[in-house]
Design a protein around this motif. Structure first.
Motif, short mmCIF file in Angstrom:
data_model
loop_
_atom_site.label_atom_id
_atom_site.label_comp_id
_atom_site.label_asym_id
_atom_site.label_seq_id
_atom_site.Cartn_x
_atom_site.Cartn_y
_atom_site.Cartn_z
N THR A 249 0.80 -1.22 0.00
CA THR A 249 0.00 0.00 0.00
C THR A 249 0.84 1.28 0.00
N VAL A 251 0.77 5.02 -1.80
CA VAL A 251 -0.24 5.87 -2.43
C VAL A 251 0.02 5.90 -3.94
N TYR A 314 -4.69 0.77 -10.20
CA TYR A 314 -4.53 0.62 -8.75
C TYR A 314 -5.75 -0.08 -8.16
N VAL A 316 -8.06 -0.10 -4.20
CA VAL A 316 -8.32 0.90 -3.16
C VAL A 316 -8.32 0.25 -1.77
N ALA A 338 -3.18 10.67 3.16
CA ALA A 338 -4.18 10.41 2.13
C ALA A 338 -4.72 11.71 1.54
N GLY A 342 -2.97 11.62 -1.81
CA GLY A 342 -3.95 10.87 -2.58
C GLY A 342 -5.19 11.68 -2.92
N ASN A 343 -5.27 12.89 -2.37
CA ASN A 343 -6.42 13.79 -2.61
C ASN A 343 -7.74 13.16 -2.21
N ILE A 351 -8.61 4.96 -0.24
CA ILE A 351 -7.31 5.47 -0.69
C ILE A 351 -6.82 4.64 -1.87
N PRO A 352 -6.43 5.27 -3.00
CA PRO A 352 -5.86 4.51 -4.13
C PRO A 352 -4.45 4.04 -3.79
N VAL A 353 -4.18 2.74 -3.93
CA VAL A 353 -2.88 2.19 -3.53
C VAL A 353 -2.34 1.21 -4.57
#
Length: 592
Positions: A249, A251, A314, A316, A338, A342-343, A351-353
């Motif tokens: 994980t 970002v 990715y 999430v 985040a 990650g905005n 969270i995009p990971v």
């Protein structure tokens, strides 16, 4: 220019520790408290060392939240290492873990607390009760800032012990005499640009990892493998460099770490269909399977078209179901990361990971006392005067894959062990420092002078970035022999270019161009060791997943890789399968 025969400034110490992270400062504390004169060199202020970025916890079988014992911890670590970890060192670490954590508590480290006042512990990937039956709560945490708390605690204790810190200094080369003993280092003072000789009766390498040989990394920019480069140039082999952990994980698009502690607190990974896909790959441990396993599962989801985002690149990490109170109390830094990188606000959205390079399992070969060892005539031989601890060392407790929380444990257990070993050797009884080896000194100064005087050649950053891009493409989560062999050729070509780089700014004071040029030598050594070692291991084990050979091969490959810089030669030595006091854990298939 540095005149080789000039009288360079010299300082003498009982011990020089290179690196002021968790392992370096735990070792220096032990030494300073014993009355030895200690110099700790660091490229950055000690509390800016990369240990400060560790988030989730430090593993120890305290049993505060659930039944636990060190023997289960040892089993999990051996299994997590895919049986490449040395079982004597693993037993030593897991037995020492509870006392190491209690010692930190007594030092004043601000662990989170349970209602009864005991240290709070959260579950973590690969840590189980009763030999894999169910997850166990073993990660002793200070919210999601455990490394930060550890580093500040150790720095304060070192200040009280009057440890001498050399801040914004870069060690350049080891000094070895004709017998091969290490008697000091050469070092650059960044503020003045001057080179010093630091004489020592013992040198401890605690320089951390080298994750900056990849383009996308959770590592700080200072993590350029300086200790590994110093060892390689001094004729010391590097061990198991094919094994690099991709943290599941990071970002997406930024590489900044999202701790495994998020999943320990109940966070879950989802694909584009909203499916909790880890239940298919690891039915028992699910999202808390070991990191190599989770990273490959994520990568497979993405490659098979179940990734998220406009280009499906990715997956999430969902934690909004934990609630704002839990997130703000247990994971405040993660929320901040985040939002900034990650905005997204994890209280409201996932969270995009993506898997991101994170940790080296290999390094400078050392035993569980921290003593550096070479392999000669079928036996391990101690290099007198040299120790390696922390991420730059291969003890090897992590083998082919490290369990989360064992990194901080590694730092304090082996930092303390190396300190004790040095104290036991009674350096104060040695009447004088040894004569400085002229050949070793001339080599170091010639290397710097050649770099300083070069007027033409490739730009430092162009070569460094090419190495990073090549490693990213050829040595990823999943590997093929075709890609690896292509990478070997590319890295060899880039290593030749690195010998001829130039930088234009020849000023002395805080010249970062000079520092980056010197770091490139270390990046090159680590990249060469990694790609060659990976291309030669024809099996899949831990973090080394080779598509051409998808199975683990214990008959041919239950052994450590040793890489020699001078000729790029590889050799192998057996894994320590015999623990110190208990029965060994024989290899078996890893299932979760």
């Amino acid at each position: 220019m540095v005149a080789i025969n000039s009288s360079l400034p010299r300082r003498q110490f009982d011990v020089v520790v290179v690196g002021a992270g968790g392992s370096g400062m735990r070792c220096s504390l032990q030494l300073a408290q014993a009355g030895l004169s200690v110099a700790v060199l660091s490229k950055v202020f000690p509390t800016r060392s990369h240990t400060v970025a560790a988030q989730g916890g430090i593993g120890a079988s305290l049993g505060n939240m659930s039944e636990d014992n060190w023997y289960w911890h040892m089993y999990d670590t051996v299994k997590g290492s895919d049986w490449l970890g040395d079982q004597d060192a693993i037993e030593f670490m897991c037995r020492q873990a509870p006392n190491a954590v209690y010692e930190l508590e007594h030092f004043g480290m601000p662990f989170d607390r349970n209602a009864n006042g005991t240290i709070y512990q959260r579950p973590f990937g690969g840590h189980t009760a009763n030999f894999g039956e169910k997850p166990v709560q073993r990660a002793c945490a200070a919210a999601d800032r455990t490394g930060h708390a550890l580093l500040h605690t150790l720095y304060q204790r070192n200040v009280a012990a009057r440890t001498q810190f050399f801040v914004e200094w870069m060690a350049l080369d080891l000094l070895r005499n004709d017998q091969g003993d290490v008697v000091g280092v050469t070092a650059l003072e960044m503020e003045t640009g001057e080179i010093y000789i630091l004489e020592a009766k013992a040198v401890v390498l605690a320089t951390g990892g080298a994750g900056r040989i990849w383009q996308a990394s959770t590592n700080a920019f200072i993590n350029t493998g300086d200790g590994l480069g110093m060892a390689a140039r001094a004729g010391i082999c590097l061990q198991d460099m094919e094994f690099w952990q991709f943290h599941p994980t990071g970002v997406a698009g930024a590489g900044v770490l999202i701790t495994e502690g998020v999943r320990g607190e109940g966070g879950i990974l989802l694909n584009k269909d909203g499916e909790r896909f880890m239940e298919r790959y690891a039915p028992t441990l699910k999202d808390l399977a070991p990191r190599d396993f989770v990273s490959r599962s994520m990568d497979q989801e993405i490659k098979e078209g179940r990734g998220c985002g406009p280009d499906g690149s990715y997956v999430v990490l969902k934690l909004d179901h934990l609630g704002a109170d839990v997130i703000n109390k247990r994971l405040p830094s993660i929320r901040e990361i985040a939002i900034k990188f990650g905005n997204v606000d994890p209280i409201k959205e996932p969270i995009p990971v993506v898997p991101t390079i994170h940790y080296q399992m290999g390094g400078i070969p050392a035993n569980y006392h921290g003593e550096v060892v070479t392999w000669e005539n079928g036996e391990e031989k101690i290099v007198n005067g040299l120790y390696a601890i922390g991420e730059c060392a291969a003890v090897s407790v992590h083998g082919a894959n490290r369990l989360g929380t064992n990194s901080l444990l590694d730092l304090v257990v082996f930092g303390r062990a190396a300190g004790n070993r040095i104290v036991e050797s009674h350096l104060e009884r040695q009447l004088a420092h040894q004569d400085l080896p002229k050949e070793s000194l001339d080599f170091s100064l010639s290397r710097v002078n050649e770099l300083e005087s070069r007027q033409s050649g490739e730009k430092v950053q162009d070569v460094a970035n090419s190495i990073r891009m090549s490693m990213q493409r050829h040595c990823g989560v999943f590997r093929t022999l075709e890609l690896l062999n292509e990478g070997v050729s590319q890295i060899d070509e880039l290593a030749e270019q690195a010998k001829h780089v130039k930088f234009d700014d020849k000023s002395k004071v805080f010249n970062t161009a000079r520092v980056e040029a010197l770091e490139l030598s270390n990046i090159t050594e680590v990249a060469r060791a990694t790609i060659k070692s990976a291309a030669n291991r024809t099996e899949s084990r831990g973090a080394h997943a080779l598509n051409d050979h998808p199975e683990r091969d214990d008959v041919n490959w239950l052994k450590h890789t040793l890489w020699h810089s001078a000729d790029g030669r590889l050799e192998y030595k057996p894994v320590h399968m015999k623990p110190l006091t208990v029965e060994s854990f024989p290899p078996k298939a890893r299932t979760f």
